[in-house]
Motif scaffolding. Structure first.
Motif, PDB file in Angstrom:
ATOM      1  N   UNK A   1      26.870 -33.280 -14.086  1.00 41.05           N
ATOM      2  CA  UNK A   1      27.178 -32.175 -14.999  1.00 41.05           C
ATOM      3  C   UNK A   1      27.664 -32.713 -16.343  1.00 41.05           C
ATOM      4  N   UNK A   2      28.514 -33.726 -16.303  1.00 37.23           N
ATOM      5  CA  UNK A   2      29.049 -34.277 -17.545  1.00 37.23           C
ATOM      6  C   UNK A   2      27.942 -34.901 -18.406  1.00 37.23           C
ATOM      7  N   UNK A   3      27.063 -35.685 -17.786  1.00 41.89           N
ATOM      8  CA  UNK A   3      26.036 -36.375 -18.549  1.00 41.89           C
ATOM      9  C   UNK A   3      24.970 -35.414 -19.072  1.00 41.89           C
ATOM     10  N   UNK A   4      24.645 -34.384 -18.281  1.00 37.23           N
ATOM     11  CA  UNK A   4      23.565 -33.469 -18.674  1.00 37.23           C
ATOM     12  C   UNK A   4      24.026 -32.351 -19.593  1.00 37.23           C
ATOM     13  N   UNK A   5      25.220 -31.851 -19.385  1.00 38.17           N
ATOM     14  CA  UNK A   5      25.699 -30.696 -20.145  1.00 38.17           C
ATOM     15  C   UNK A   5      26.669 -31.120 -21.248  1.00 38.17           C
ATOM     16  N   UNK A   6      27.731 -31.786 -20.861  1.00 38.56           N
ATOM     17  CA  UNK A   6      28.770 -32.133 -21.841  1.00 38.56           C
ATOM     18  C   UNK A   6      28.281 -33.206 -22.805  1.00 38.56           C
ATOM     19  N   UNK A   7      27.638 -34.244 -22.265  1.00 36.07           N
ATOM     20  CA  UNK A   7      27.142 -35.333 -23.111  1.00 36.07           C
ATOM     21  C   UNK A   7      25.718 -35.095 -23.592  1.00 36.07           C
ATOM     22  N   UNK A   8      25.150 -33.928 -23.282  1.00 36.77           N
ATOM     23  CA  UNK A   8      23.845 -33.515 -23.815  1.00 36.77           C
ATOM     24  C   UNK A   8      22.732 -34.506 -23.490  1.00 36.77           C
ATOM     25  N   UNK A   9      22.557 -34.730 -22.178  1.00 38.75           N
ATOM     26  CA  UNK A   9      21.475 -35.577 -21.666  1.00 38.75           C
ATOM     27  C   UNK A   9      21.532 -37.008 -22.186  1.00 38.75           C
ATOM     28  N   UNK A  10      22.734 -37.504 -22.379  1.00 39.86           N
ATOM     29  CA  UNK A  10      22.880 -38.896 -22.834  1.00 39.86           C
ATOM     30  C   UNK A  10      22.572 -39.842 -21.678  1.00 39.86           C
ATOM     31  N   UNK A  11      21.959 -40.971 -21.990  1.00 37.88           N
ATOM     32  CA  UNK A  11      21.717 -41.990 -20.972  1.00 37.88           C
ATOM     33  C   UNK A  11      23.017 -42.743 -20.716  1.00 37.88           C
ATOM     34  N   UNK A  12      23.031 -43.481 -19.624  1.00 40.40           N
ATOM     35  CA  UNK A  12      24.232 -44.238 -19.279  1.00 40.40           C
ATOM     36  C   UNK A  12      24.564 -45.256 -20.360  1.00 40.40           C
ATOM     37  N   UNK A  13      23.545 -45.922 -20.883  1.00 36.58           N
ATOM     38  CA  UNK A  13      23.758 -46.913 -21.933  1.00 36.58           C
ATOM     39  C   UNK A  13      24.313 -46.261 -23.191  1.00 36.58           C
ATOM     40  N   UNK A  14      23.748 -45.130 -23.578  1.00 36.55           N
ATOM     41  CA  UNK A  14      24.219 -44.437 -24.784  1.00 36.55           C
ATOM     42  C   UNK A  14      25.657 -43.965 -24.612  1.00 36.55           C
ATOM     43  N   UNK A  15      25.978 -43.489 -23.415  1.00 31.22           N
ATOM     44  CA  UNK A  15      27.333 -43.004 -23.170  1.00 31.22           C
ATOM     45  C   UNK A  15      28.356 -44.130 -23.279  1.00 31.22           C
ATOM     46  N   UNK A  16      28.045 -45.272 -22.714  1.00 29.54           N
ATOM     47  CA  UNK A  16      29.002 -46.381 -22.696  1.00 29.54           C
ATOM     48  C   UNK A  16      29.124 -47.061 -24.058  1.00 29.54           C
ATOM     49  N   UNK A  17      28.054 -47.026 -24.837  1.00 25.89           N
ATOM     50  CA  UNK A  17      28.059 -47.746 -26.113  1.00 25.89           C
ATOM     51  C   UNK A  17      28.269 -46.838 -27.330  1.00 25.89           C
ATOM     52  N   UNK A  18      28.419 -45.545 -27.092  1.00 29.34           N
ATOM     53  CA  UNK A  18      28.576 -44.647 -28.234  1.00 29.34           C
ATOM     54  C   UNK A  18      29.879 -44.923 -28.986  1.00 29.34           C
TER      55      UNK A  18
ATOM     56  N   UNK B   1      34.783 -35.194 -26.310  1.00 28.99           N
ATOM     57  CA  UNK B   1      35.482 -36.326 -25.701  1.00 28.99           C
ATOM     58  C   UNK B   1      36.513 -35.888 -24.667  1.00 28.99           C
ATOM     59  N   UNK B   2      37.216 -34.803 -24.955  1.00 33.68           N
ATOM     60  CA  UNK B   2      38.271 -34.349 -24.048  1.00 33.68           C
ATOM     61  C   UNK B   2      37.717 -33.913 -22.692  1.00 33.68           C
ATOM     62  N   UNK B   3      36.661 -33.074 -22.617  1.00 36.16           N
ATOM     63  CA  UNK B   3      36.109 -32.721 -21.295  1.00 36.16           C
ATOM     64  C   UNK B   3      35.620 -33.933 -20.509  1.00 36.16           C
ATOM     65  N   UNK B   4      35.009 -34.899 -21.194  1.00 39.13           N
ATOM     66  CA  UNK B   4      34.534 -36.102 -20.506  1.00 39.13           C
ATOM     67  C   UNK B   4      35.699 -36.896 -19.950  1.00 39.13           C
ATOM     68  N   UNK B   5      36.775 -36.965 -20.712  1.00 40.92           N
ATOM     69  CA  UNK B   5      37.967 -37.679 -20.252  1.00 40.92           C
ATOM     70  C   UNK B   5      38.563 -36.985 -19.032  1.00 40.92           C
TER      71      UNK B   5
END
Length: 222
Positions: free
Chosen positions: A33-50, A58-62
């Motif tokens: 849910x976090x990667x698809x909705x909150x992070x807007x379909x971000x890949x794992x690499x994009x999420x970690x390196x953003x 940022x707050x919901x992901x945290x």
């Protein structure tokens, strides 16, 4: 005929770990849910390196990452809790009382909430409140990776034939390494998430990293 009370049942009832897999599946669903909705379909690499200034929500992901970490950590260490304190076990809600997992999860959530609140107050008190959001943005990446390692450990611990008494020493060494790595991660991260002055860094590590862990250990194992 032999008396019924002399009958010995040799059937072993296996331990039911269905609750573990349900919790882990819930954690995975939260990350999906976090990667698809909150992070807007971000890949794992994009999420970690953003970068902080390119990130959003940022707050919901945290919050989600913290929940998953608390759940997986509680699943892993609850089986080593010697006993639920009597004053906690005597408390009942709708006829239910906390088991070892419930007690551990309650303590871990209290630990994270207290540490986060004190961290926020720490940054505000030194006049560096703007850095707090950068801090929890950066720590989210660290705990995201840690939570996946905890999921692997939970599966290994509950569904593979291991000596749990011996594994406790390995777990202790693992968490000691994670703690030391986290301190250096915070100290030398490129986002400069800790205060610039060395005595503030020393104060943060002692009061908001070491002291809360000692309190957590005391609440769980003494």
């Amino acid at each position: 005929m032999p008396l019924s009370q002399n009958f010995i049942n040799h059937i072993r009832i296996p331990e039911n770990n269905d609750w573990v897999i349900f919790i882990l599946l819930g954690c995975i669903f939260l990350y999906v849910f976090m990667m698809n909705i909150i992070e807007r379909d971000a890949s794992l690499k994009d999420f970690l390196l953003q970068k902080y200034f390119d990130a959003s929500n940022n707050l919901p992901s945290w919050i989600i990452t913290s929940c998953v970490t608390a759940l997986t950590l509680s699943v892993l260490i609850s089986q080593y809790i010697p006993v639920v304190p009597k004053y906690i076990a005597d408390l009942q809600l709708f006829g239910y009382q906390l088991n070892k997992f419930g007690y551990t999860f309650l303590i871990v959530v209290f630990f994270y909430l207290t540490k986060s609140a004190l961290g926020f107050l720490f940054y505000q008190s030194i006049g560096d409140g703007k850095k707090w959001s950068i801090f929890y943005f950066t720590s989210t990446k660290f705990y995201f990776i840690l939570s996946f390692l905890l999921i692997i450990l939970c599966v290994t611990h509950n569904y593979f034939p291991i000596d749990r008494n011996k594994m406790f020493l390995y777990y202790f060494s693992f968490f000691a390494f994670v703690f030391i790595f986290k301190v250096f991660f915070y100290l030398f991260h490129k986002n400069k998430i800790l205060p610039q002055k060395w005595y503030y860094k020393f104060l943060y590590i002692c009061t908001l990293q070491i002291a809360p862990l000692l309190l957590l250990w005391k609440l769980l194992f003494f």
